[in-house]
Design a protein around this motif. Sequence first.
Motif, short mmCIF file in Angstrom:
data_model
loop_
_atom_site.label_atom_id
_atom_site.label_comp_id
_atom_site.label_asym_id
_atom_site.label_seq_id
_atom_site.Cartn_x
_atom_site.Cartn_y
_atom_site.Cartn_z
N LEU A 1 0.85 -1.21 0.00
CA LEU A 1 0.00 0.00 0.00
C LEU A 1 0.87 1.24 0.00
CD1 LEU A 1 -2.92 -0.14 2.58
CD2 LEU A 1 -3.06 0.07 0.11
N ARG A 2 0.49 2.24 -0.80
CA ARG A 2 1.28 3.48 -0.84
C ARG A 2 0.52 4.59 -0.14
NH1 ARG A 2 4.20 3.10 -5.88
NH2 ARG A 2 5.22 1.07 -5.71
N ARG A 3 1.25 5.67 0.17
CA ARG A 3 0.60 6.85 0.75
C ARG A 3 -0.35 7.44 -0.26
NH1 ARG A 3 3.79 12.00 3.07
NH2 ARG A 3 1.81 13.07 3.29
N TYR A 4 -1.43 8.04 0.18
CA TYR A 4 -2.37 8.66 -0.75
C TYR A 4 -2.70 10.07 -0.27
CZ TYR A 4 -5.85 7.60 2.79
OH TYR A 4 -6.55 7.53 3.96
N ASP A 5 -3.37 10.84 -1.12
CA ASP A 5 -3.76 12.20 -0.75
C ASP A 5 -5.26 12.35 -0.87
OD1 ASP A 5 -1.17 13.55 -0.38
OD2 ASP A 5 -0.86 12.97 -2.48
N GLN B 1 -1.96 5.80 -5.58
CA GLN B 1 -1.05 5.10 -6.49
C GLN B 1 -1.30 3.63 -6.23
OE1 GLN B 1 2.61 6.99 -5.11
NE2 GLN B 1 3.43 6.55 -7.13
N ILE B 2 -1.55 2.86 -7.29
CA ILE B 2 -1.78 1.43 -7.06
C ILE B 2 -0.66 0.65 -7.74
CG2 ILE B 2 -3.41 -0.49 -7.36
CD1 ILE B 2 -5.59 1.47 -6.84
N PRO B 3 0.23 0.10 -6.94
CA PRO B 3 1.34 -0.63 -7.55
C PRO B 3 0.86 -1.92 -8.22
CG PRO B 3 1.43 -0.83 -5.17
CD PRO B 3 0.29 0.09 -5.49
N ARG B 4 1.71 -2.43 -9.12
CA ARG B 4 1.37 -3.63 -9.88
C ARG B 4 0.85 -4.76 -8.98
NH1 ARG B 4 5.41 -6.77 -11.28
NH2 ARG B 4 6.83 -5.05 -10.84
N VAL C 1 -12.36 8.67 -6.77
CA VAL C 1 -11.04 8.10 -6.46
C VAL C 1 -10.27 8.08 -7.78
CG1 VAL C 1 -9.74 6.10 -5.62
CG2 VAL C 1 -11.94 6.69 -4.56
N ALA C 2 -9.12 8.72 -7.78
CA ALA C 2 -8.33 8.82 -9.02
C ALA C 2 -6.95 8.23 -8.79
CB ALA C 2 -8.20 10.28 -9.43
N GLN C 3 -6.45 7.61 -9.83
CA GLN C 3 -5.10 7.06 -9.74
C GLN C 3 -4.15 8.05 -10.42
OE1 GLN C 3 -4.69 3.09 -11.24
NE2 GLN C 3 -2.53 3.03 -10.75
N LYS C 4 -3.01 8.32 -9.77
CA LYS C 4 -2.15 9.36 -10.34
C LYS C 4 -1.01 8.79 -11.16
CE LYS C 4 0.87 10.27 -6.37
NZ LYS C 4 1.13 11.18 -5.28
N GLY C 5 -0.68 9.55 -12.23
CA GLY C 5 0.48 9.23 -13.03
C GLY C 5 1.57 10.24 -12.72
N PHE C 6 2.36 10.60 -13.73
CA PHE C 6 3.50 11.49 -13.49
C PHE C 6 3.16 12.94 -13.80
CE2 PHE C 6 5.36 7.35 -14.20
CZ PHE C 6 6.13 7.25 -13.06
N HIS C 7 3.93 13.86 -13.20
CA HIS C 7 3.82 15.27 -13.56
C HIS C 7 4.39 15.45 -14.95
CE1 HIS C 7 3.57 16.72 -9.23
NE2 HIS C 7 2.51 17.14 -9.86
#
Length: 337
Positions: free
Chosen positions: A87-91, A100-103, A126-132
Amino acid sequence: MPALKVPKREAEPVKRKLKKLGLYDGKRRPRRKGEFVLLPVTDDPAVRGLGYEVLPLELPLRPERQIYKNLESVLAERLTPEELKHLRRYDVVGDIAVVQIPRELRHRVDDIVWGLRKVHPFLKVVAQKGFHEGAFRIREYSIIWGERRLETVHKENGVEIKVDLSKAFFNPRMKGERYRLAQLVRDGERVLIPFAGVLPYALVIARYKKVKITAVELNEDAYRLGLENIELNRKRLKGEIEFIHGDAFSVLRELPTYDRVISPTPRDVDALAITLSKAERWLHYYDFIHEAEIEDFKERIMEECSRQGKECEVRVKKVSDFKPRVFKVCADVRIKG
Ligand SMILES: C[S@@+](CC[C@H](N)C(=O)[O-])C[C@H]1O[C@@H](n2cnc3c(N)ncnc32)[C@H](O)[C@@H]1O
């Protein structure tokens, strides 16, 4: 995780040393205990060799970590301990959760959404983030649950900030940093903020201090949202904000100097010379720096100060993690005389 019992007057240097040695547990909060401070440390035998008493104590998690822990405990019902490790940190931005949902957890998306909604029942997206991406630092997002929008109103430090994550940069993790700056600014100052985005720094400072702020932003969508934000907060603001749409590198050339300049510089942009040239007493300059290069960064600033005939004092503060051993930092530059 244990805690190190250190006399109050030694707390700051010991904390710095622990951080340098990678023994400080930044996820937890230190605690005062009479004439001592209990510093959170990692479970590493090396802490015992530092000459201070080590207590078997679970200091409380920082609030942002606590939220994350809440999700972890809720999901413990559905995920295996092995899966929980991924599990990753979320905002949470307004009513949008950004994850962020890892593989390793892709097959668990529905459970993660379920857990997030349980911890934050007000969520609508709920949104999954990519890169800036690009000069405007806008991220790619994919909506994985809820309403099809990335626009929301985020509340922070006593202001409301309208954001549209698909059109303009916004980082809720800078809340503490914005509050820190608002505390440093004095009533009556004239403040310049290039790279101002949707105006989070300007709004928080103007909320608390009677100041005159000039802000500059190139992204037209961010500029439009910023203007809306001034109106949205009009009744709460003690200070005034003038917002200019344009390229900071040309706009700043036409502007006078200011008591204080705050530069939330986009990554890979070097605006040190121009922002310093506009600062009379203080420059707060943000950049992304590898831990091993912090001294070089300070030196670069001192060289620019002497090139501009300014006598400066520089302190560099790590503001947030970016990549392993690379940090977003703020150089607080005091210009003497
Ligand atoms: C790291 S973001 C910071 C935004 C805002 N200060 C915040 O903290 O949310 C950098 C901002 O600079 C803007 N920007 C990039 N190049 C610019 C330029 N040449 N002149 C003015 N703004 C620029 C981007 O659109 C982005 O909003």
